[in-house]
Design a protein around this motif. Structure first.
Motif, PDB file in Angstrom:
ATOM      1  N   CYS A   1      -3.811   1.426 -11.829  1.00  0.00           N
ATOM      2  CA  CYS A   1      -2.734   1.762 -10.888  1.00  0.00           C
ATOM      3  C   CYS A   1      -1.358   1.515 -11.513  1.00  0.00           C
ATOM      4  O   CYS A   1      -1.018   0.388 -11.837  1.00  0.00           O
ATOM      5  CB  CYS A   1      -2.844   0.946  -9.597  1.00  0.00           C
ATOM      6  SG  CYS A   1      -1.486   1.311  -8.452  1.00  0.00           S
TER       7      CYS A   1
ATOM      8  N   GLU B   1       0.584   8.584  -5.334  1.00  0.00           N
ATOM      9  CA  GLU B   1      -0.421   9.661  -5.373  1.00  0.00           C
ATOM     10  C   GLU B   1      -0.530  10.314  -6.745  1.00  0.00           C
ATOM     11  O   GLU B   1      -0.506  11.548  -6.869  1.00  0.00           O
ATOM     12  CB  GLU B   1      -0.142  10.703  -4.272  1.00  0.00           C
ATOM     13  CG  GLU B   1      -0.333  10.116  -2.876  1.00  0.00           C
ATOM     14  CD  GLU B   1      -0.569  11.162  -1.785  1.00  0.00           C
ATOM     15  OE1 GLU B   1      -0.039  12.271  -1.899  1.00  0.00           O
ATOM     16  OE2 GLU B   1      -1.296  10.843  -0.820  1.00  0.00           O
TER      17      GLU B   1
ATOM     18  N   GLU C   1       1.417   1.507 -10.129  1.00  0.00           N
ATOM     19  CA  GLU C   1       2.269   0.793  -9.185  1.00  0.00           C
ATOM     20  C   GLU C   1       1.792  -0.649  -8.978  1.00  0.00           C
ATOM     21  O   GLU C   1       2.305  -1.356  -8.105  1.00  0.00           O
ATOM     22  CB  GLU C   1       2.293   1.532  -7.845  1.00  0.00           C
ATOM     23  CG  GLU C   1       3.108   2.814  -7.878  1.00  0.00           C
ATOM     24  CD  GLU C   1       4.593   2.553  -8.110  1.00  0.00           C
ATOM     25  OE1 GLU C   1       5.179   1.756  -7.378  1.00  0.00           O
ATOM     26  OE2 GLU C   1       5.142   3.149  -9.052  1.00  0.00           O
TER      27      GLU C   1
ATOM     28  N   CYS D   1      -6.429   6.487  -9.820  1.00  0.00           N
ATOM     29  CA  CYS D   1      -7.527   5.677  -9.291  1.00  0.00           C
ATOM     30  C   CYS D   1      -8.715   6.559  -8.896  1.00  0.00           C
ATOM     31  O   CYS D   1      -9.872   6.212  -9.129  1.00  0.00           O
ATOM     32  CB  CYS D   1      -7.054   4.839  -8.097  1.00  0.00           C
ATOM     33  SG  CYS D   1      -6.387   5.795  -6.718  1.00  0.00           S
TER      34      CYS D   1
ATOM     35  N   PHE E   1       0.825  -1.214   0.000  1.00  0.00           N
ATOM     36  CA  PHE E   1       0.000   0.000   0.000  1.00  0.00           C
ATOM     37  C   PHE E   1       0.855   1.259   0.000  1.00  0.00           C
ATOM     38  O   PHE E   1       0.462   2.286  -0.521  1.00  0.00           O
ATOM     39  CB  PHE E   1      -0.933   0.021   1.222  1.00  0.00           C
ATOM     40  CG  PHE E   1      -1.798  -1.202   1.320  1.00  0.00           C
ATOM     41  CD1 PHE E   1      -2.430  -1.705   0.190  1.00  0.00           C
ATOM     42  CD2 PHE E   1      -1.979  -1.859   2.533  1.00  0.00           C
ATOM     43  CE1 PHE E   1      -3.220  -2.842   0.270  1.00  0.00           C
ATOM     44  CE2 PHE E   1      -2.768  -2.987   2.625  1.00  0.00           C
ATOM     45  CZ  PHE E   1      -3.393  -3.492   1.483  1.00  0.00           C
TER      46      PHE E   1
ATOM     47  N   VAL F   1      -6.576   2.904   0.278  1.00  0.00           N
ATOM     48  CA  VAL F   1      -5.237   2.295   0.292  1.00  0.00           C
ATOM     49  C   VAL F   1      -4.425   2.839   1.470  1.00  0.00           C
ATOM     50  O   VAL F   1      -3.772   2.094   2.197  1.00  0.00           O
ATOM     51  CB  VAL F   1      -4.509   2.556  -1.051  1.00  0.00           C
ATOM     52  CG1 VAL F   1      -3.013   2.271  -0.928  1.00  0.00           C
ATOM     53  CG2 VAL F   1      -5.113   1.706  -2.154  1.00  0.00           C
ATOM     54  N   ARG F   2      -4.522   4.144   1.681  1.00  0.00           N
ATOM     55  CA  ARG F   2      -3.756   4.724   2.798  1.00  0.00           C
ATOM     56  C   ARG F   2      -4.259   4.156   4.129  1.00  0.00           C
ATOM     57  O   ARG F   2      -3.467   3.773   4.993  1.00  0.00           O
ATOM     58  CB  ARG F   2      -3.876   6.257   2.793  1.00  0.00           C
ATOM     59  CG  ARG F   2      -3.377   6.861   4.078  1.00  0.00           C
ATOM     60  CD  ARG F   2      -2.539   8.103   3.983  1.00  0.00           C
ATOM     61  NE  ARG F   2      -1.840   8.259   5.260  1.00  0.00           N
ATOM     62  CZ  ARG F   2      -2.148   9.171   6.182  1.00  0.00           C
ATOM     63  NH1 ARG F   2      -3.074  10.068   5.942  1.00  0.00           N
ATOM     64  NH2 ARG F   2      -1.505   9.193   7.329  1.00  0.00           N
TER      65      ARG F   2
ATOM     66  N   ILE G   1      -0.710  -1.825  -7.482  1.00  0.00           N
ATOM     67  CA  ILE G   1      -1.258  -2.137  -6.162  1.00  0.00           C
ATOM     68  C   ILE G   1      -2.620  -2.807  -6.386  1.00  0.00           C
ATOM     69  O   ILE G   1      -3.430  -2.315  -7.176  1.00  0.00           O
ATOM     70  CB  ILE G   1      -1.430  -0.853  -5.314  1.00  0.00           C
ATOM     71  CG1 ILE G   1      -0.077  -0.165  -5.138  1.00  0.00           C
ATOM     72  CG2 ILE G   1      -2.061  -1.167  -3.951  1.00  0.00           C
ATOM     73  CD1 ILE G   1      -0.155   1.215  -4.505  1.00  0.00           C
TER      74      ILE G   1
ATOM     75  N   CYS H   1       2.142   3.544  -3.111  1.00  0.00           N
ATOM     76  CA  CYS H   1       1.313   4.533  -3.812  1.00  0.00           C
ATOM     77  C   CYS H   1       2.065   5.843  -4.040  1.00  0.00           C
ATOM     78  O   CYS H   1       2.641   6.405  -3.111  1.00  0.00           O
ATOM     79  CB  CYS H   1       0.045   4.817  -3.010  1.00  0.00           C
ATOM     80  SG  CYS H   1      -0.876   6.221  -3.675  1.00  0.00           S
TER      81      CYS H   1
ATOM     82  N   ILE I   1      -5.564  -2.709  -5.403  1.00  0.00           N
ATOM     83  CA  ILE I   1      -6.352  -1.808  -4.551  1.00  0.00           C
ATOM     84  C   ILE I   1      -7.632  -2.493  -4.060  1.00  0.00           C
ATOM     85  O   ILE I   1      -7.933  -2.496  -2.862  1.00  0.00           O
ATOM     86  CB  ILE I   1      -6.716  -0.513  -5.320  1.00  0.00           C
ATOM     87  CG1 ILE I   1      -5.443   0.185  -5.790  1.00  0.00           C
ATOM     88  CG2 ILE I   1      -7.555   0.420  -4.442  1.00  0.00           C
ATOM     89  CD1 ILE I   1      -5.682   1.401  -6.691  1.00  0.00           C
TER      90      ILE I   1
ATOM     91  N   ARG J   1      -7.580   5.911  -3.450  1.00  0.00           N
ATOM     92  CA  ARG J   1      -6.260   6.286  -2.936  1.00  0.00           C
ATOM     93  C   ARG J   1      -6.262   6.282  -1.405  1.00  0.00           C
ATOM     94  O   ARG J   1      -5.314   5.830  -0.769  1.00  0.00           O
ATOM     95  CB  ARG J   1      -5.863   7.672  -3.477  1.00  0.00           C
ATOM     96  CG  ARG J   1      -4.833   8.475  -2.691  1.00  0.00           C
ATOM     97  CD  ARG J   1      -3.651   7.691  -2.254  1.00  0.00           C
ATOM     98  NE  ARG J   1      -2.686   8.264  -1.354  1.00  0.00           N
ATOM     99  CZ  ARG J   1      -2.029   7.533  -0.476  1.00  0.00           C
ATOM    100  NH1 ARG J   1      -2.277   6.239  -0.337  1.00  0.00           N
ATOM    101  NH2 ARG J   1      -1.102   8.068   0.271  1.00  0.00           N
TER     102      ARG J   1
END
Lengths: 583, 250
Positions: B213, B148, B215, B152, B143, B175-176, B217, B146, B219, B172
């Motif tokens: 995404c 930013e 990256e 997403c 996670f 995920v955080r 991820i 990310c 999500i 986003r």
């Protein structure tokens, strides 16, 4: 007259929101003063986000023998003994605490088998010392600081460029700048200002630096009467991407070598044997960059003019786990699978060791109330920075700058804003719209060509002089660049202003480089190929003369304490090649 | 060395204008090997439109600044290679659709920063010894990859089509929160915030966020679904509901 401007008032104004700026803002805020944080980009996009390999701190989690003394010794050898000793000492002693603090604020570093923070090997570090998160350590750090900072009541001013530091007599009183979005001007009143604006690499053609790195803080400080030191020392990171052309300069982390990657030439030789048989691929960056350059000059370079760097022997799973962003970077941008074969790499302009001269403990410059931390400050890294020492520098001295700037703000009242300064700065920034000269991008490209060709990895008196002559012509051209469009989010206009800063600092680099008639760390003179121990007693000093001219001089290196000399005694052989400080 | 790419030109249609008015402007760009869309935008800036507004920083997919819609798809321009496009057709570049346009390719993403401020920060357990095993932090580290880029947020239909921004935090920030909730040493509880203020219930797991995404991820699978399960477990478990009713606990 000031009524027509938007005005914000804070005790402490921090300019720059990378690792150093955020850490400074957090510390100042925790110390109970009001803090404004200005950044040129969106929050969380500063250059710190691109740091990959790790943060150096003698935690001794992996190699139990490690200590602050060894970290200090390595840093001094890396910097060839003209570092500000006190800064190097504070850095080595305080870095472990700063790393633990990041963890306590939510950073999640890679772990050892016992569940402690893992550390990896890096160039010039005797022990495994770099705490890391794969190869995205900078992202982890900036996000941790950002998420910590947003809960502290810091006012963040995003996409705002500061064009002038305001003074009342000798003292700092605030800053003047414009919103990138609207082009409208803004005044920040502050009792103290922390510069944390980072570096300057955009004046070189091949660079790992983003558009933001235009020596803004260095120029703001210089124009406000602060001194710059060590400007001749520019770090060319040995491993940037070189192919395809669009990606040239993008950083390839030193962690590739830290994890066991090896460099070879077109004959398949591990050429580092010839340049540093002891440290080999993990020699300091100045040495490896020169080695790759020399291999090419002598006809042993890779297909596109660099060297081969191979980590594929470590196996695909390992590479993807430890170097995930390198794996994707090469796969996505260059069609190279680094788990199967070598990548091609070559030197790229990466970091400025020089910068604003500050007092080690407080990070304050000679201008009362003006502080500087991180890459914009000079002294900590001497003639060459070790990998991993930058992230630790940011948090060690970012914290100190924030602490002492807030103490300064508590002891002093708000100084007056000088209307004339604002008027002249406003005029200067707007004047570009009335010009009829060249496109600012064209002048920028000329500057990059000039600096790359003449004040690069290897230097001669002739070349540097050529650069100085060329810069005086470019300075005139840059004043006359023509701007199209309005003041709303206009990158051409922004470039016109940034150009002035880049040309100023380019001149500082060239004038410092011509003064240092020896080779030391990142400064390699073909006409003076060896270090001269007698030249370890001074650092180059640049300041603004009374008639607007650049004054070049020397500042003495601060004397080293007896305790630190004792620490370096074990390393006497290496010290004496570069410095007489132990004699 | 004659490269076949040098011979080619690419045609771009780039949005020029602000929130109230604008149009797509055509530019022709000579193509070099390995070129990405962001290189083309920079070429246009240097040679044809110096005031073309665009955000970018690292040019290496690490900072998440250069998000845009390339041929209608949310992308990082620094990662979009020209050789993945049919260069006989125009390449369309527009700002992200779900945020107000400032100028050209730059849009106002400040709402995201406001959402972030409301998330309960990392709150370490008391008296921890800070020992964590790698296997216990692996998923948190996913996670924390990310960057930013807000692709997403841009693609999520709850924001893009229904504009439920004030009530819905977006992928986003799920995920955080997942990164915080699943941190082995975190002691705070964000489930009620997720359910109420962040509107996680609006997400009907279409996985559009995961698809865009940069990256990679996961999500939906790794962040949103486990968080939804925790909420169900806490608030909708029948035994716990009865327990809460009797003892009046939240």
């Amino acid at each position: 007259m000031l009524d027509r401007f938007e005005i914000h008032e804070h005790d402490v104004l921090v300019i720059g929101a990378g690792g150093a700026g955020l850490r400074a803002a957090i510390e100042a805020s925790a110390n109970g003063v009001s803090v404004g944080l200005v950044c040129k980009s969106l929050l969380g996009k500063a250059h710190t986000v691109m740091a990959e390999g790790g943060i150096a701190a003698a935690l001794a989690n992996v190699d139990k023998e490690d200590s602050w003394q060894t970290h200090f010794t390595d840093t001094m050898f890396g910097g060839k003994y003209i570092n500000n000793f006190k800064m190097a000492e504070l850095h080595a002693k305080e870095a472990p605490e700063r790393v633990h603090e990041l963890e306590h604020w939510g950073a999640v570093f890679d772990r050892t088998n016992e569940g402690k923070i893992l550390q990896r090997a890096f160039g010039g570090h005797k022990y495994k010392r770099l705490s890391h998160v794969g190869d995205r350590t900078g992202l982890e750090m900036i996000r941790t600081l950002q998420d910590k900072g947003v809960h502290m009541g810091i006012d963040v001013y995003m996409e705002c460029t500061v064009t002038k530091l305001l003074k009342d007599g000798d003292r700092i009183s605030g800053a003047f700048g414009y919103w990138r979005e609207t082009g409208k001007f803004v005044i920040f009143k502050a009792k103290s200002v922390v510069l944390a604006t980072g570096g300057m690499g955009k004046m070189y053609k091949i660079t790992s630096n983003s558009w933001e790195y235009t020596a803004d803080g260095q120029a703001l400080a210089y124009n406000a009467g602060a001194e710059l030191i060590d400007c001749e020392f520019i770090q060319f990171h040995p491993t940037g991407m070189i192919w395809p052309p669009g990606v040239s300069g993008i950083l390839v982390t030193e962690a590739v070598r830290g994890e066991g990657g090896t460099l070879t030439n077109n004959k398949g030789e591990r050429f580092m044997e010839r340049y540093d048989p002891k440290l080999m691929d993990l020699s300091t960056r100045d040495v490896v960059a020169r080695a790759i350059y020399t291999e090419n000059k002598e006809g042993r370079g890779s297909v596109h003019g660099g060297a081969y760097l191979d980590i594929s022997h470590k196996g695909a799973d390992y590479v993807k786990k430890k170097l995930p962003s390198m794996y994707h970077q090469f796969k996505d941008l260059a069609d190279v699978d680094i788990t199967k074969g070598p990548m091609e790499v070559g030197p790229t302009c990466h970091y400025s060791m020089g910068g604003v001269r500050v007092e080690a403990e407080t990070a304050m410059s000679c201008v009362p109330g003006l502080f500087a931390a991180g890459e914009v400050a000079g002294g900590m890294h001497g003639a060459n920075r070790l990998g991993g020492n930058s992230l630790s520098d940011l948090v060690v001295f970012g914290r100190r700058a924030g602490l002492y700037a807030s103490e300064f703000a508590k002891k002093n009242s708000q100084a007056k804003i000088n209307e004339k300064e604002i008027e002249s700065s406003e005029k200067e920034v707007i004047s570009f719209f009335e010009n009829s000269g060249e496109n600012p991008y064209a002048v920028h490209m000329d500057l990059q060509d000039l600096m790359q060709a003449n004040v690069g990895i290897f230097r001669t008196e002739n070349d540097i002089q050529k650069a100085i002559n060329g810069l005086s012509k470019l300075k005139e051209k840059a004043k006359k660049v023509k701007i199209e469009g309005s003041r709303m989010y206009n990158p051409g206009w922004h470039m016109a202003y940034d150009l002035q800063n880049m040309i100023m600092y380019s001149e500082a680099i060239a004038r410092s480089a011509i003064q240092r008639k020896e080779s030391r760390g990142a400064h390699s003179r073909i006409d003076y190929p060896d270090p001269n121990p007698d030249d370890a007693t001074w650092t180059s000093l640049i300041k603004l003369g009374t008639n607007g001219e650049m004054v070049v001089g020397k500042a003495p290196v601060i004397p080293m304490s007896k305790e630190l000399k004792e620490v370096l005694k074990n390393d006497e052989g290496r010290v004496s090649k570069y410095s007489n400080l132990l004699k | 060395m004659a490269s076949p790419y040098r011979m080619k030109n690419a045609k771009f249609k780039v949005y020029r204008g602000n929130a109230s008015e604008g149009q797509e402007v055509e530019y022709t760009v000579p193509v070099e090997e390995g070129m990405v869309v962001l290189d083309a935008i920079h070429y246009i800036q240097k040679n044809q439109a110096p005031d073309l507004a665009v955000r970018w920083n690292c040019k290496a997919a690490k900072c998440g600044s250069c998000s845009a819609e390339v041929n209608g798809k949310p992308k990082l321009m620094c990662k979009s290679r020209l050789d993945d496009f049919n260069l006989d057709e125009e390449i369309n570049v527009r700002p992200m659709k779900s945020f107000p346009i400032i100028k050209d390719l730059a849009c106002d993403v400040s709402w995201n920063y406001e959402v972030n401020k409301k998330i309960k920060p990392f709150t370490p357990k008391e008296n921890t010894n800070w020992i964590m095993k790698q296997r216990d932090v692996d998923r948190v580290q996913e996670f924390r990859k990310c960057i930013e880029c807000f692709a997403c947020q841009n693609v999520c239909h709850v924001i893009r089509d229904h504009d439920l921004k004030p009530k819905f935090a977006g992928p986003r920030f799920f995920v955080r929160v997942a990164g915080l909730e699943m941190h082995p040493l975190d002691a705070a509880d964000r489930l009620s915030d997720l359910k109420n203020d962040m509107g996680i219930g609006f997400c009907n797991i279409t996985k559009c966020c995961t698809e865009v995404c940069p990256e990679d991820i996961h999500i939906t699978d790794n962040a949103i679904i486990p968080l939804k399960e925790r909420i169900v477990d806490k608030y909708y478990d029948p035994f716990k509901m009865i327990f809460r009713k009797i003892f009046g606990m939240q």
